[in-house]
Design an enzyme around this catalytic site. Sequence first.
Site, PDB file in Angstrom:
ATOM      1  N   PHE A 144       0.862  -1.173   0.000  1.00  0.00           N
ATOM      2  CA  PHE A 144       0.000   0.000   0.000  1.00  0.00           C
ATOM      3  C   PHE A 144       0.907   1.235   0.000  1.00  0.00           C
ATOM      4  O   PHE A 144       1.822   1.332   0.823  1.00  0.00           O
ATOM      5  CB  PHE A 144      -0.878  -0.035   1.255  1.00  0.00           C
ATOM      6  CG  PHE A 144      -1.894   1.061   1.306  1.00  0.00           C
ATOM      7  CD1 PHE A 144      -3.042   1.005   0.534  1.00  0.00           C
ATOM      8  CD2 PHE A 144      -1.697   2.158   2.133  1.00  0.00           C
ATOM      9  CE1 PHE A 144      -3.977   2.024   0.587  1.00  0.00           C
ATOM     10  CE2 PHE A 144      -2.638   3.183   2.184  1.00  0.00           C
ATOM     11  CZ  PHE A 144      -3.775   3.122   1.411  1.00  0.00           C
ATOM     12  N   ASP A 177       2.081  -5.019   8.636  1.00  0.00           N
ATOM     13  CA  ASP A 177       0.888  -4.199   8.458  1.00  0.00           C
ATOM     14  C   ASP A 177      -0.289  -5.164   8.278  1.00  0.00           C
ATOM     15  O   ASP A 177      -0.325  -5.940   7.314  1.00  0.00           O
ATOM     16  CB  ASP A 177       1.060  -3.294   7.230  1.00  0.00           C
ATOM     17  CG  ASP A 177      -0.131  -2.358   7.035  1.00  0.00           C
ATOM     18  OD1 ASP A 177      -1.250  -2.732   7.427  1.00  0.00           O
ATOM     19  OD2 ASP A 177       0.067  -1.269   6.469  1.00  0.00           O
ATOM     20  N   LYS A 208     -11.815  -1.181   8.434  1.00  0.00           N
ATOM     21  CA  LYS A 208     -12.058  -2.151   7.363  1.00  0.00           C
ATOM     22  C   LYS A 208     -12.869  -3.317   7.947  1.00  0.00           C
ATOM     23  O   LYS A 208     -14.035  -3.136   8.263  1.00  0.00           O
ATOM     24  CB  LYS A 208     -10.725  -2.564   6.747  1.00  0.00           C
ATOM     25  CG  LYS A 208     -10.054  -1.371   6.032  1.00  0.00           C
ATOM     26  CD  LYS A 208      -8.675  -1.627   5.489  1.00  0.00           C
ATOM     27  CE  LYS A 208      -8.142  -0.372   4.798  1.00  0.00           C
ATOM     28  NZ  LYS A 208      -6.716  -0.432   4.482  1.00  0.00           N
ATOM     29  N   ARG A 236     -12.192  -4.882  -7.392  1.00  0.00           N
ATOM     30  CA  ARG A 236     -11.893  -5.516  -6.101  1.00  0.00           C
ATOM     31  C   ARG A 236     -13.191  -5.756  -5.338  1.00  0.00           C
ATOM     32  O   ARG A 236     -14.023  -4.862  -5.225  1.00  0.00           O
ATOM     33  CB  ARG A 236     -10.956  -4.589  -5.317  1.00  0.00           C
ATOM     34  CG  ARG A 236     -10.344  -5.209  -4.088  1.00  0.00           C
ATOM     35  CD  ARG A 236      -9.323  -4.279  -3.482  1.00  0.00           C
ATOM     36  NE  ARG A 236      -9.955  -3.109  -2.857  1.00  0.00           N
ATOM     37  CZ  ARG A 236      -9.420  -2.407  -1.865  1.00  0.00           C
ATOM     38  NH1 ARG A 236      -8.218  -2.738  -1.405  1.00  0.00           N
ATOM     39  NH2 ARG A 236     -10.032  -1.365  -1.358  1.00  0.00           N
TER      40      ARG A 236
HETATM   41  C1  LIG Z   1      -5.936   0.774   4.395  1.00  0.00           C
HETATM   42  C2  LIG Z   1      -4.465   0.659   4.560  1.00  0.00           C
HETATM   43  C3  LIG Z   1      -3.735   1.675   5.173  1.00  0.00           C
HETATM   44  C4  LIG Z   1      -4.451   2.925   5.587  1.00  0.00           C
HETATM   45  O1  LIG Z   1      -3.665   3.798   6.273  1.00  0.00           O
HETATM   46  P1  LIG Z   1      -4.326   5.072   6.968  1.00  0.00           P
HETATM   47  O2  LIG Z   1      -3.193   5.768   7.550  1.00  0.00           O
HETATM   48  O3  LIG Z   1      -5.303   4.549   7.973  1.00  0.00           O
HETATM   49  O4  LIG Z   1      -5.037   5.857   5.923  1.00  0.00           O
HETATM   50  C5  LIG Z   1      -2.384   1.481   5.371  1.00  0.00           C
HETATM   51  N1  LIG Z   1      -1.753   0.346   4.962  1.00  0.00           N
HETATM   52  C6  LIG Z   1      -2.436  -0.642   4.345  1.00  0.00           C
HETATM   53  C7  LIG Z   1      -1.738  -1.881   3.925  1.00  0.00           C
HETATM   54  C8  LIG Z   1      -3.802  -0.509   4.115  1.00  0.00           C
HETATM   55  O5  LIG Z   1      -4.475  -1.474   3.497  1.00  0.00           O
END
Ligand SMILES: *Cc1c(COP(=O)(O)O)cnc(C)c1O
Length: 420
Positions: free
Chosen positions: A129, A205, A231, A379
Amino acid sequence: MSSREACVAADQTDPLRPFRDLFDLPPGVIYLDGNSLGALPKAAVERAASVVTVEWGRDLIGSWNTHDWFALPTRIGDKIAQLIGGTPGSCVATDTTSINVFKALAAALGIQREDAPARRVIVSEQENFPSDLYIIEGIIGMLGHPDGRPYELRLIDDEHPLADALDDDVAVVLLTGVNYRTGAWWDMDATTAEIHAAGALAVWDLCHSIGAVPVDVTAADADFAVGCTYKYLNGGPGSPAFVWVSPKHAARAKQPLSGWWGHARPFEMAVGYDPAPGAASFLVGTQPIVSLATMEVGIDIALSADGQQLRSKSLALTDLFIELVETRLAGHPLTLITPRAHADRGSHVSFLHPEGYAVMQALIARGVIGDYREPHVLRFGITPLYLGFADVWDAVESLRTVLDEELWRAPEFQVRGAVT
Ligand SMILES: *Cc1c(COP(=O)(O)O)cnc(C)c1O
């Protein structure tokens, strides 16, 4: 399952079926975006109203004590710890995942600077991400060039696997348990062992993992973990994220955002910073109380569900989704990018389609809400708490109509919104 009747029958014997009634979903909507923003638990409405009107409105500042606002991040953190196999005191609910990536990564690098100062490489995934990669860039820029040698980011991908990236220069590896785009799932135990064998620390993560796949940070012997709650935990838009600190690092894990809430004795108003031990020192400043209180409802629901049942149903639904797309939509240019093997799959399914963006808009217009990710990715989040087999059947049939009748060609589906 080859008929809608078979799907309806499967729903009737589904042990998780009662959970659906805990959520408020608009009639006529099939919600396949719980991996991006979970649905609203009915009880969260009342909880939000009472924290605003009673706790804030009537009891005012006294609520820090009388409604235990001050304990919210650690109390909820302990519940999140239970969901990921952590022990009490090892996890706090706070900030955003991006900010927690910063804190966890900085703490891991700090430990390595003492133990193995020559290690200057941070390994992550090309397909991660983007925010995780941006935060790494920021940390590298901030650390500058100690003794002339800069830190560097080393990215792995299909052609450059983790095994090739691990060497004596690697300090920390930051991986995402379930990939946000493809749904590919890392083997957390084996991968963490591989990282440790190379002398590096593992930061995980868990954004698309928590509430979606079994996670056990203790069994995996992970070092740090972060993730979000809006989520699969249905915490609500922008609900605080979490950060977990392995108890083995509790005494040494120092994160650089040394704010008052992370102080060992925050109300002494001391001039110097003395961090609370472990995860508690990852709290920085005043917490978003309304969001924290509201999100606890979703976390309690997740805690009350059986993890094995969730995983079995998630796999059954994702299997069904893939099977129906491949049998009933054969001939359309849809390419599965989610792993077929159960051991490698999270709880969402993604297909490439050359007109992916417009196809998804046309599908959403018919009440089937999934999302679109660049490039060309359709998705579909499969949340076993509130989705059933007939929902999957109906969603695929809607997709068939959109593709067979080329409904996606309508001009209104070509226009991009601010958020895609
Ligand atoms: C959704 C997601 C985030 C979101 O980060 P925010 O700081 O809460 O916006 C971060 N890393 C991953 C892998 C995600 O899927």
